[in-house]
Design an enzyme around this catalytic site. Structure first.
Site, PDB file in Angstrom:
ATOM      1  N   ARG A 256      -5.641  13.160  -5.558  1.00 47.60           N
ATOM      2  CA  ARG A 256      -5.101  13.615  -4.270  1.00 47.60           C
ATOM      3  C   ARG A 256      -4.046  14.681  -4.510  1.00 47.60           C
ATOM      4  NH1 ARG A 256      -4.779   7.858  -0.863  1.00 47.60           N
ATOM      5  NH2 ARG A 256      -6.960   7.299  -1.260  1.00 47.60           N
ATOM      6  N   ARG A 271       3.524   7.791  -5.570  1.00 45.68           N
ATOM      7  CA  ARG A 271       2.728   8.850  -4.937  1.00 45.68           C
ATOM      8  C   ARG A 271       2.405   9.898  -6.001  1.00 45.68           C
ATOM      9  NH1 ARG A 271       2.494  10.155   0.662  1.00 45.68           N
ATOM     10  NH2 ARG A 271       4.330   8.856   1.045  1.00 45.68           N
ATOM     11  N   GLU A 343       2.949   0.144   1.168  1.00 48.43           N
ATOM     12  CA  GLU A 343       1.504  -0.085   1.225  1.00 48.43           C
ATOM     13  C   GLU A 343       0.881  -0.264  -0.157  1.00 48.43           C
ATOM     14  OE1 GLU A 343      -2.478   2.492   1.738  1.00 48.43           O
ATOM     15  OE2 GLU A 343      -0.784   3.154   2.960  1.00 48.43           O
ATOM     16  N   SER A 346      -5.395  -0.836   2.039  1.00 50.37           N
ATOM     17  CA  SER A 346      -5.833  -0.495   3.399  1.00 50.37           C
ATOM     18  C   SER A 346      -7.274  -0.946   3.532  1.00 50.37           C
ATOM     19  CB  SER A 346      -5.769   1.015   3.653  1.00 50.37           C
ATOM     20  OG  SER A 346      -4.448   1.439   3.859  1.00 50.37           O
ATOM     21  N   ARG A 383      -0.922   1.747  -8.023  1.00 51.89           N
ATOM     22  CA  ARG A 383       0.348   1.498  -7.343  1.00 51.89           C
ATOM     23  C   ARG A 383       0.761   0.028  -7.389  1.00 51.89           C
ATOM     24  NH1 ARG A 383       1.649   3.537  -1.229  1.00 51.89           N
ATOM     25  NH2 ARG A 383       1.278   5.591  -2.186  1.00 51.89           N
TER      26      ARG A 383
END
Length: 416
Positions: A256, A271, A343, A346, A383
């Site tokens: 990403r 991140r 988070e 998801s 993460r």
């Protein structure tokens, strides 16, 4: 891609969904206009084709001047049909472009934006840690994370997982794959380079295009999640049966760009540009999608229990949903150094949105092709190491290894 029949029957429903996302409903009117234009173009073409067919029959029975007039009309009609076909092609291209601009319809998501989620439950109690160290300080002390050399070799937001850090990630992802297989998922290691139609079909080339890495020389994209190749796996196919959901679990590296996130979470591995992830993906009948969504969430919570961290489950608000999601649940783990939840997973119900774009169908009880529903859910990712290190840190700088992960780290119950 939304169902055009639904759009025609209840355009206000689509407009309301757009407003709930905090987006303009102009795209709905543009899609209605494009749909009408295409139908008009097809109608005009079919009238001309019908005349063309009738002329063919009349010519075979005609003679003299009548035949000559009919042949002349045939020549004119041929040009008109060709022009009408061009208008149909243009209208169909316009319709597809307009359809691609409309996100999925929201289903039961809370109203509002990023901060308007609803907390469904909290599980576990945040540990009482005096002056908690963050995951990077812990990881560096354990020889588990090397950000400095990651930046030297590849740039900012890259890293090395070293020693017990590498083993921790491998163990975590193996544990996730193991759990998924026990629940009947088919394990997959998918390609991480995909064609534009695969990326577009899953909804990642609209408002999320800036997040995606593209290799221009080959016109392929690096995936940000194995959801993309798993969704495209059955593109253009009709699945047999689907009386029960068809479930896959993919292990892949993910990439990403993190465009627009400068200044956010620059420390450590929260991140980053590259990470590994185990992703669940399900194809099912649309009427089963809501129940399947709850099942995916349950499997995520089962996995979180294995790493023994406190977490909460939130129902994400409409304005914070991605293009393809009709509803999304996040599981957020407690991060002691930040004193808040972050988070980790998801799971999204994409209803028929992706499958309609990708042409994934199944046969119903009468044997008629119907559009399938698709869902996805994170089962483990890099993460998670953040939550494991921080929640299980000890006063002496060691880190306790959750029991489920101990076999993957040589039976050790402590790192350090």
């Amino acid at each position: 891609m939304i169902d055009l029949r639904l759009l025609r029957e209840d355009p206000d429903l689509v407009r309301a969904s757009q407003r709930a996302r905090g987006e303009s409903d102009d795209v709905v009117d543009a899609l209605l206009a494009a749909d009408e234009e295409r139908r008009a173009a097809v109608g005009a073409y079919e009238v001309l084709r019908a005349e063309q067919n009738q002329l063919g029959k009349r010519i075979s029975k005609s003679t003299g001047d009548e035949r000559a007039a009919l042949l002349a009309r045939t020549k004119e009609l041929s040009a008109e049909v060709k022009a009408a076909q061009a208008r149909v092609d243009e209208a169909e291209a316009g319709l597809r472009k307009a359809q691609m601009a409309v996100p999925n319809l929201i289903e039961n998501a809370p109203p509002g934006g990023e901060d308007d989620y609803v907390v469904l439950r909290e599980v576990g109690t945040p540990p009482a840690i005096d002056n908690p160290r963050d995951h990077l300080e812990l990881g560096e002390a354990l020889g588990a994370i090397d950000m400095e050399r990651g930046a030297k070799v590849s740039g900012s937001r890259f890293y090395y997982l070293t020693g017990v850090g590498a083993l921790l990630q491998l163990g975590l992802l193996q544990l996730a794959m193991q759990q998924a297989v026990e629940h009947g998922f088919i394990p997959m290691i998918p390609p991480v380079l995909v064609k534009p139609e695969s990326m577009e079909g899953t909804g990642f080339l609209g408002s999320h295009a800036s997040e995606v890495y593209r290799l221009e020389a080959d016109d392929v994209f690096l995936v940000g999640t194995s959801e993309v190749p798993l969704a495209a796996y059955h593109s253009g196919e009709i699945l047999d049966g689907l009386e029960e959901p068809r479930r896959y679990v993919g292990w892949s590296s993910c990439f990403r760009r993190e465009a627009g996130s400068y200044g956010k979470d620059v420390r450590g591995i929260i991140r980053v540009h590259q990470f590994d992830k185990v992703e669940m993906f399900s194809y099912c009948r649309p009427e089963e999608a809501a129940a399947e969504h709850e099942r995916l969430l349950g499997w995520e919570e089962e996995m979180l229990a294995k790493i023994e961290v406190p977490y909460r489950v939130i129902d994400v608000a409409g304005g914070d949903l991605g293009t393809s999601a009709a509803r999304k649940f996040d599981c957020e783990a407690w991060v002691p150094s930040q004193g808040r939840y972050r988070e980790l997973t998801s799971t999204s119900n994409c209803t028929t949105f992706q499958a309609r774009r990708l042409g994934v169908r199944y046969r119903d009880a009468e044997g008629r092709p119907q559009v399938a529903a698709t869902l996805n859910g994170t089962l483990a990712t890099t993460r998670w190491i953040v939550a494991i290190l921080e929640n299980h840190q000890q006063p002496d700088g060691t880190v306790r290894v959750p029991k489920a992960l101990q076999p993957f780290l040589g039976g050790r119950d402590l790192l350090g």
